[in-house]
Design an enzyme around this catalytic site. Structure first.
Site, short mmCIF file in Angstrom:
data_model
loop_
_atom_site.label_atom_id
_atom_site.label_comp_id
_atom_site.label_asym_id
_atom_site.label_seq_id
_atom_site.Cartn_x
_atom_site.Cartn_y
_atom_site.Cartn_z
N HIS A 132 -0.31 10.70 -2.24
CA HIS A 132 -1.58 10.50 -1.83
C HIS A 132 -2.61 11.56 -1.70
CE1 HIS A 132 -4.75 9.66 1.04
NE2 HIS A 132 -4.89 8.41 0.52
N HIS A 185 0.89 -1.14 -0.01
CA HIS A 185 -0.13 0.04 -0.09
C HIS A 185 0.90 1.22 -0.03
CE1 HIS A 185 -2.88 2.85 2.19
NE2 HIS A 185 -3.22 2.65 1.18
O1 G3P Z 1 -6.45 1.62 -2.74
C1 G3P Z 1 -6.70 1.44 -1.53
C2 G3P Z 1 -6.25 2.50 -0.72
O2 G3P Z 1 -5.15 3.10 -0.71
C3 G3P Z 1 -7.57 3.44 -0.58
O3 G3P Z 1 -7.35 4.44 0.52
O4 G3P Z 1 -6.85 6.67 1.20
O5 G3P Z 1 -5.18 4.92 1.32
O6 G3P Z 1 -5.75 6.06 -0.89
P1 G3P Z 1 -6.27 5.56 0.45
MG MG Z 2 -4.70 4.60 -2.25
#
Ligand code: G3P
Ligand code: MG
Length: 239
Positions: free
Chosen positions: A49, A7
């Site tokens: 992000h 992630h």
């Molecule tokens: O794509 C999974 C996750 O990244 C979604 O939430 O806010 O971490 O981008 P976020």
């Molecule tokens: Mg994400």
């Protein structure tokens, strides 16, 4: 076998959404990684992000108010020691990084706040230029963006991102032509969610699975794992 996607890269160990975090994820044995894309002021696809640069860099302001050159001048170490050289990568740079590997990238299109008109066309153009077809899974919380993607590229695999208790999400996913659901991990145990999705042929890539118990659950059903700790997921799911 579970698809293990780091992630924002191996963000538990290196600054999120940087080449350093993506390299580390691959070194740790992940099948690939998830990242987040925005557009710079001059229309470049950049990997970060938030809609603003404030939290993860030493700058202030919206991503879309900086040119690529200005974004590149920022320190993207997110306060992590030993990473002062970390920069915001372009999506093209990340694709170059996996060019000679077989890794997969989950490209999350961040059209949640800024709508970035034209971002889908740019993504498809870059995919073609860098020969990434077959190696990408697109996703977004903005499902209108996903429908735009489907209209322009009917074969591109995508997953619907969501956070809450969407009822029988596999039916909704199928109605959109989505290949995957990308649910918040806490919704995984809602009645029938795993079984219903798998029976309907819809894959599941939950986020952000950081605890060993949920990793083991994902491994049991051979569903995806989007995690900040790919080393842990590899240990549990690829044992
Ligand atoms: O794509 C999974 C996750 O990244 C979604 O939430 O806010 O971490 O981008 P976020
Ligand atoms: Mg994400």
């Amino acid at each position: 076998m579970s698809l293990i996607l780091a992630h924002r890269g191996a963000s538990g160990y290196a600054p999120e959404n940087t080449l350093e975090a993506f390299r580390l994820a691959m070194d740790m044995g992940a099948d690939g990684f998830e990242l987040d894309v925005h557009l710079s002021l001059d229309g470049e696809l950049v990997v970060i992000h938030d809609e603003r640069v404030d939290r993860t860099t030493n700058g202030t302001g919206s991503v879309g108010s900086f040119t690529l050159q200005e974004l590149k001048a920022l320190n993207a170490s997110n306060g992590m020691e030993g990473f002062s050289g970390a920069r915001i990568p372009t999506l093209g740079e990340v694709y170059d990084l996996i060019q000679n590997t077989s890794h997969v990238i989950n490209v999350e299109i961040k059209t949640d706040e800024a709508l970035y008109p034209g971002i889908v066309e740019k993504l498809l153009k870059l995919e073609e230029q860098k020969h990434m077809t077959g190696r990408l899974i697109y996703s977004s919380f903005n499902h209108y963006t996903l429908m735009e993607l489907k209209a322009l590229s009917p074969k591109s695999p995508f997953g619907i991102l969501y956070s809450d208790g969407l009822y029988e999400p596999w039916k909704y996913a199928a109605s959109l032509g989505a290949k995957f659901i990308h649910p918040h991990y806490r919704t995984l145990l809602l009645p029938g969610l795993i079984e219903g999705s798998l029976q309907a042929g819809i894959g599941i890539n939950p986020w952000t699975v950081n605890d060993e118990q949920t990793m083991a659950l994902c491994a049991k059903y051979n569903i995806g794992i989007i995690t900040n700790y790919p080393d842990k997921a590899v240990r549990i799911a690829k044992a």
